[in-house]
Design an enzyme around this catalytic site. Structure first.
Site, PDB file in Angstrom:
ATOM      1  N   HIS A  17      -4.521  -1.123   5.212  1.00 26.02           N
ATOM      2  CA  HIS A  17      -5.438   0.026   5.294  1.00 26.02           C
ATOM      3  C   HIS A  17      -5.523   0.545   6.731  1.00 26.02           C
ATOM      4  CE1 HIS A  17      -7.574  -1.859   1.606  1.00 26.02           C
ATOM      5  NE2 HIS A  17      -7.048  -0.737   1.183  1.00 26.02           N
ATOM      6  N   LYS A  41     -17.038  -2.285 -11.138  1.00 24.17           N
ATOM      7  CA  LYS A  41     -15.927  -3.089 -10.618  1.00 24.17           C
ATOM      8  C   LYS A  41     -16.450  -4.428 -10.127  1.00 24.17           C
ATOM      9  CE  LYS A  41     -11.850  -0.555  -9.126  1.00 24.17           C
ATOM     10  NZ  LYS A  41     -11.116  -0.003  -8.002  1.00 24.17           N
ATOM     11  N   ARG A  90       2.559   2.404  -1.191  1.00 22.41           N
ATOM     12  CA  ARG A  90       3.367   1.207  -0.919  1.00 22.41           C
ATOM     13  C   ARG A  90       4.657   1.279  -1.719  1.00 22.41           C
ATOM     14  NH1 ARG A  90      -1.917  -2.207  -1.948  1.00 22.41           N
ATOM     15  NH2 ARG A  90      -2.114  -0.340  -3.194  1.00 22.41           N
ATOM     16  N   SER A 128      -5.703  -5.648  -1.056  1.00 22.30           N
ATOM     17  CA  SER A 128      -6.935  -6.446  -1.046  1.00 22.30           C
ATOM     18  C   SER A 128      -6.778  -7.618  -2.009  1.00 22.30           C
ATOM     19  CB  SER A 128      -8.127  -5.583  -1.460  1.00 22.30           C
ATOM     20  OG  SER A 128      -8.261  -4.477  -0.584  1.00 22.30           O
TER      21      SER A 128
HETATM   22  P1  ADP Z   1      -8.476   1.837  -4.670  1.00 24.14           P
HETATM   23  O1  ADP Z   1      -9.250   0.819  -5.454  1.00 24.14           O
HETATM   24  O2  ADP Z   1      -9.120   3.191  -4.625  1.00 24.14           O
HETATM   25  O3  ADP Z   1      -6.993   1.898  -4.975  1.00 24.14           O
HETATM   26  P2  ADP Z   1      -7.878   0.342  -2.242  1.00 24.14           P
HETATM   27  O4  ADP Z   1      -8.922  -0.137  -1.296  1.00 24.14           O
HETATM   28  O5  ADP Z   1      -7.122  -0.705  -2.998  1.00 24.14           O
HETATM   29  O6  ADP Z   1      -8.637   1.355  -3.169  1.00 24.14           O
HETATM   30  O7  ADP Z   1      -6.825   1.245  -1.484  1.00 24.14           O
HETATM   31  C1  ADP Z   1      -7.161   2.457  -0.872  1.00 24.14           C
HETATM   32  C2  ADP Z   1      -5.893   3.217  -0.519  1.00 24.14           C
HETATM   33  O8  ADP Z   1      -5.126   2.495   0.452  1.00 24.14           O
HETATM   34  C3  ADP Z   1      -4.929   3.436  -1.698  1.00 24.14           C
HETATM   35  O9  ADP Z   1      -4.350   4.709  -1.571  1.00 24.14           O
HETATM   36  C4  ADP Z   1      -3.893   2.357  -1.498  1.00 24.14           C
HETATM   37  O10 ADP Z   1      -2.650   2.725  -2.059  1.00 24.14           O
HETATM   38  C5  ADP Z   1      -3.804   2.309   0.008  1.00 24.14           C
HETATM   39  N1  ADP Z   1      -3.301   1.024   0.516  1.00 24.14           N
HETATM   40  C6  ADP Z   1      -3.790  -0.206   0.281  1.00 24.14           C
HETATM   41  N2  ADP Z   1      -3.067  -1.158   0.895  1.00 24.14           N
HETATM   42  C7  ADP Z   1      -2.061  -0.515   1.571  1.00 24.14           C
HETATM   43  C8  ADP Z   1      -0.941  -0.926   2.385  1.00 24.14           C
HETATM   44  N3  ADP Z   1      -0.681  -2.213   2.626  1.00 24.14           N
HETATM   45  N4  ADP Z   1      -0.159   0.038   2.881  1.00 24.14           N
HETATM   46  C9  ADP Z   1      -0.391   1.335   2.595  1.00 24.14           C
HETATM   47  N5  ADP Z   1      -1.391   1.789   1.831  1.00 24.14           N
HETATM   48  C10 ADP Z   1      -2.224   0.890   1.317  1.00 24.14           C
END
Ligand code: ADP
Length: 159
Positions: A17, A41, A90, A128
């Site tokens: 992130h 969630k 990703r 996460s």
């Molecule tokens: P959500 O539950 O809305 O998907 P996340 O917290 O999992 O929220 O992710 C928020 C955003 O960050 C999403 O667009 C996700 O694809 C992106 N993201 C998460 N991890 C990575 C990473 N390692 N590299 C690039 N983007 C990421």
């Protein structure tokens, strides 16, 4: 001033992130990290805990604002003068979901742009979910998350 929203669950925020956020700060003047407040969630950290961790990470960065909402992201964006919503990509698996989400957002408000940043190679496996699996499986997560997240795990889930 160009303002963007970076929405997500951030349960917890990871180095993946942070990479997306840092890239987006090259394009936007201010980024609002928006923690989704979704009571349906099942999360490992409460919204308050997630906010506190993220605020600690960015305490010295005036260009990053941290907030939580139960509004739809596009509506929040409009209300706060943002012109874009940032998401990270990703693998191809992310694409389908993000493509659908961006169509849904456009349906509500076509004036807010969805902007996508590609994950850095060595961070692209981090989510996460991976971080939680590693931590609860007694693997080191030091290189995957910022320090306040590491500390929060140790306090809330001591082993
Ligand atoms: P959500 O539950 O809305 O998907 P996340 O917290 O999992 O929220 O992710 C928020 C955003 O960050 C999403 O667009 C996700 O694809 C992106 N993201 C998460 N991890 C990575 C990473 N390692 N590299 C690039 N983007 C990421």
């Amino acid at each position: 001033m160009k303002i963007a929203i970076y929405p997500g669950s951030f349960d917890p925020i990871t180095n993946g992130h942070l990479d997306i956020l840092n890239r987006s700060l090259r394009v936007f003047d201010r980024v609002i990290i928006l923690v989704a407040n979704n009571p349906n969630k099942n999360t490992s950290f409460t919204v308050e805990e997630r906010l506190a961790m993220i605020k600690e990470v960015f305490k010295n960065n005036d260009n990053v604002v941290v907030d939580a909402t139960d509004m739809l992201t596009v509506n929040y964006a409009k209300k706060h003068g943002a012109i874009a919503i940032i998401r990270g990509l990703r693998a191809m698996g992310d694409f389908e979901y993000e493509f659908q989400l961006s169509a849904a957002n456009r349906h509500i408000n076509d004036e807010i742009e969805m902007v996508f940043f590609m994950a850095s190679g060595q961070l692209s496996f981090i989510s996460s979910g991976t971080v939680k699996e590693f931590y609860f499986g007694h693997q080191d997560i030091h290189n995957l998350v910022p320090n306040p997240v590491f500390e929060a795990f140790k306090i809330k889930y001591p082993d």
